[in-house]
Design a protein around this motif. Structure first.
Motif, PDB file in Angstrom:
ATOM      1  N   GLU A   1       0.830  -1.253  -0.039  1.00  0.00           N
ATOM      2  CA  GLU A   1      -0.009  -0.127   0.021  1.00  0.00           C
ATOM      3  C   GLU A   1       0.885   1.272  -0.024  1.00  0.00           C
ATOM      4  O   GLU A   1       1.821   1.378   0.931  1.00  0.00           O
ATOM      5  CB  GLU A   1      -1.014  -0.059   1.313  1.00  0.00           C
ATOM      6  CG  GLU A   1      -2.063   1.272   1.116  1.00  0.00           C
ATOM      7  CD  GLU A   1      -2.832   1.179   2.614  1.00  0.00           C
ATOM      8  OE1 GLU A   1      -3.974   1.348   2.264  1.00  0.00           O
ATOM      9  OE2 GLU A   1      -2.205   1.059   3.392  1.00  0.00           O
ATOM     10  N   GLY A   2       0.647   1.974  -0.691  1.00  0.00           N
ATOM     11  CA  GLY A   2       1.130   3.547  -0.760  1.00  0.00           C
ATOM     12  C   GLY A   2       2.422   3.223  -1.730  1.00  0.00           C
ATOM     13  O   GLY A   2       3.259   4.325  -2.435  1.00  0.00           O
TER      14      GLY A   2
ATOM     15  N   PHE B   1      -2.908   2.824  -4.481  1.00  0.00           N
ATOM     16  CA  PHE B   1      -3.098   3.931  -3.609  1.00  0.00           C
ATOM     17  C   PHE B   1      -3.882   3.437  -2.191  1.00  0.00           C
ATOM     18  O   PHE B   1      -4.518   2.514  -2.239  1.00  0.00           O
ATOM     19  CB  PHE B   1      -3.902   5.058  -4.241  1.00  0.00           C
ATOM     20  CG  PHE B   1      -3.037   5.522  -5.357  1.00  0.00           C
ATOM     21  CD1 PHE B   1      -2.470   6.881  -5.171  1.00  0.00           C
ATOM     22  CD2 PHE B   1      -3.283   5.226  -6.581  1.00  0.00           C
ATOM     23  CE1 PHE B   1      -1.855   7.460  -5.983  1.00  0.00           C
ATOM     24  CE2 PHE B   1      -2.625   5.886  -7.545  1.00  0.00           C
ATOM     25  CZ  PHE B   1      -1.873   7.086  -7.248  1.00  0.00           C
TER      26      PHE B   1
ATOM     27  N   THR C   1      -7.626   1.975  -2.015  1.00  0.00           N
ATOM     28  CA  THR C   1      -8.035   1.166  -3.251  1.00  0.00           C
ATOM     29  C   THR C   1      -9.070   0.411  -3.022  1.00  0.00           C
ATOM     30  O   THR C   1      -9.189  -0.481  -1.912  1.00  0.00           O
ATOM     31  CB  THR C   1      -6.839   0.506  -3.775  1.00  0.00           C
ATOM     32  OG1 THR C   1      -5.902   1.332  -4.299  1.00  0.00           O
ATOM     33  CG2 THR C   1      -7.311  -0.484  -5.085  1.00  0.00           C
TER      34      THR C   1
ATOM     35  N   LEU D   1      -2.868   6.829 -13.542  1.00  0.00           N
ATOM     36  CA  LEU D   1      -1.939   7.031 -12.472  1.00  0.00           C
ATOM     37  C   LEU D   1      -1.619   8.696 -12.525  1.00  0.00           C
ATOM     38  O   LEU D   1      -1.754   8.973 -11.708  1.00  0.00           O
ATOM     39  CB  LEU D   1      -0.730   6.222 -12.699  1.00  0.00           C
ATOM     40  CG  LEU D   1      -0.437   4.809 -12.042  1.00  0.00           C
ATOM     41  CD1 LEU D   1       0.742   4.420 -12.628  1.00  0.00           C
ATOM     42  CD2 LEU D   1      -0.614   4.770 -10.788  1.00  0.00           C
TER      43      LEU D   1
ATOM     44  N   ARG E   1      -4.684  10.055 -11.105  1.00  0.00           N
ATOM     45  CA  ARG E   1      -4.844  10.043  -9.548  1.00  0.00           C
ATOM     46  C   ARG E   1      -4.199  10.885  -8.823  1.00  0.00           C
ATOM     47  O   ARG E   1      -4.293  11.191  -7.548  1.00  0.00           O
ATOM     48  CB  ARG E   1      -4.689   8.532  -9.197  1.00  0.00           C
ATOM     49  CG  ARG E   1      -6.386   7.571  -9.607  1.00  0.00           C
ATOM     50  CD  ARG E   1      -5.907   6.225  -9.363  1.00  0.00           C
ATOM     51  NE  ARG E   1      -6.945   5.519  -9.882  1.00  0.00           N
ATOM     52  CZ  ARG E   1      -7.161   4.361  -9.730  1.00  0.00           C
ATOM     53  NH1 ARG E   1      -6.598   3.472  -8.673  1.00  0.00           N
ATOM     54  NH2 ARG E   1      -8.025   3.684 -10.449  1.00  0.00           N
ATOM     55  N   ARG E   2      -3.046  11.160  -9.544  1.00  0.00           N
ATOM     56  CA  ARG E   2      -1.759  11.712  -8.794  1.00  0.00           C
ATOM     57  C   ARG E   2      -2.233  13.569  -9.041  1.00  0.00           C
ATOM     58  O   ARG E   2      -1.456  14.279  -8.646  1.00  0.00           O
ATOM     59  CB  ARG E   2      -0.346  11.765  -9.366  1.00  0.00           C
ATOM     60  CG  ARG E   2       0.195  10.130  -9.123  1.00  0.00           C
ATOM     61  CD  ARG E   2       1.829  10.344  -8.944  1.00  0.00           C
ATOM     62  NE  ARG E   2       2.151   9.201  -9.338  1.00  0.00           N
ATOM     63  CZ  ARG E   2       2.503   8.689 -10.438  1.00  0.00           C
ATOM     64  NH1 ARG E   2       2.767   9.497 -11.568  1.00  0.00           N
ATOM     65  NH2 ARG E   2       2.866   7.311 -10.626  1.00  0.00           N
TER      66      ARG E   2
END
Ligand code: ADP
Ligand code: MG
Length: 322
Positions: free
Chosen positions: A49-50, A54, A57, A166, A169-170
């Motif tokens: 995770e991380g 994310f 999730t 990605l 999401r960032r």
């Protein structure tokens, strides 16, 4: 809920029952019987995770993806899926989370007739490790070291959508709602190319699954095979969504971002006709993007022969370490 109840409730249910599993979950080891004349293909992947997904999730997507990335490795070797084990580190035993996670995972397991035969469950930061095993006829595995000068380079499916998701999401890219939904699905629910891997066993010289970006992963084939390649990057297949924003994002996401889990493979010129004959069995489109050449270099040019210069050549966890 204690550890044993958790395992029994969420992981011991039988989604797939295979005759080659003598003893599944519940003892110190699982017992399995590999068929004669088959080589066992073994792969393992760890999702933290991380780092790999994310925080927050959706658990069904995570369960599915954890298995999908290992299935993608089996696909890249031309292996038929058989068994997997699951190592879980969980911050807490959350019933709803576990229900969705295991449902997502078993959904995909059923689709590919792969049986969960064991694992380990501990308390700790959210981490999911899957080890998967499959069979490939002796001597027929698709390896990274078989590419030869003159082979054509192919990729399956379309590249880049997972990379777009990605970036979105960032917060680096803003996409319309429908486009966002499409690319998010590509990131969360990659399609392991199992059928393609099996059909390509008699046709491809080498193969790899694209988890770190096309250029990086094709680079692994070149390194292991001791050859170079020249690709026309404008032939790299991208989705309609990607094509619409191509002027904005360029080719970099399709060429250098991972998480697509498509296959990159090479086919000797003499077997191109065989490839055409099995197209209906591949379960996806395949696109020729270039050729294996002498030397050690990977040259990516546009249709006018101008070389692509991107600095990002794939994802390397330890790249910034001294
Ligand atoms: P051991 O102490 O021998 O490691 P465990 O108590 O950890 O055994 O596990 C009991 C059984 O449950 C074993 O068969 C193990 O493979 C299985 N198991 C544990 N965690 C999982 C999991 N997350 N998924 C599937 N099977 C699991
Ligand atoms: Mg244990």
């Amino acid at each position: 809920m204690n550890e044993f109840e958790l395992i029994r409730t969420y992981f011991q249910r039988v989604a797939t029952r295979r005759v080659d599993v003598v003893l599944g979950i519940g003892d110190d080891c699982a017992l399995v019987t590999p068929p004669p004349d088959m080589t066992l293909a073994v792969t393992t992947d760890l999702l933290v995770e991380g780092v790999h997904f994310f925080a927050g999730t959706a658990p069904a997507a995570l369960g599915r993806k954890a298995l999908a990335v290992s299935l993608s490795d089996l696909a890249a070797m031309g292996a038929v899926p058989a068994w997997f084990t699951l190592n879980l580190s969980l911050p807490r035993a959350d019933a709803a989370w576990l229900e969705a996670f295991s449902a997502g995972m078993f959904d995909l397991a059923r689709r590919y007739n792969i049986e969960l035969i064991g694992g380990d469950t501990v308390r700790g930061p959210l981490t999911v490790g899957v080890q998967a095993c499959g069979f490939v006829p002796n001597g027929r595995a698709l390896r990274r070291d078989g590419a030869r000068v003159g082979d054509r380079v192919f990729v399956s499916g379309e590249l880049g959508d997972a990379g777009l998701a990605l970036r979105a999401r960032r917060g680096e890219l803003s996409l319309a709602a429908t486009a966002l939904a499409t690319v998010n699905e590509r990131l969360d629910l990659p399609q392991p190319r199992i059928e393609a891997g099996i059909a390509l066993r008699e046709i491809a010289n080498s193969a790899i699954d694209i988890s770190d970006g096309l250029l990086a992963d094709l680079g692994h084939i070149l390194e292991r095979s001791g050859v170079g390649a020249r690709i026309d990057y404008e032939r790299v297949p991208v989705s309609e969504t990607y094509r619409q924003i191509l002027p904005l994002v360029g080719w970099g996401v399709a060429l250098a971002n991972g998480d697509d889990y498509e296959l990159c493979f090479t086919v000797p010129a003499g077997r191109l006709e065989n490839l055409a004959n099995v197209r209906s069995r591949l379960g996806c489109q395949v696109t020729e993007i270039g050729e294996i050449v002498a030397g050690r270099e990977l040259i990516a040019c546009d249709s006018r022969g101008i070389q692509w210069k991107g600095e990002q050549m794939g994802h390397d966890h330890f790249a910034s370490e001294p």
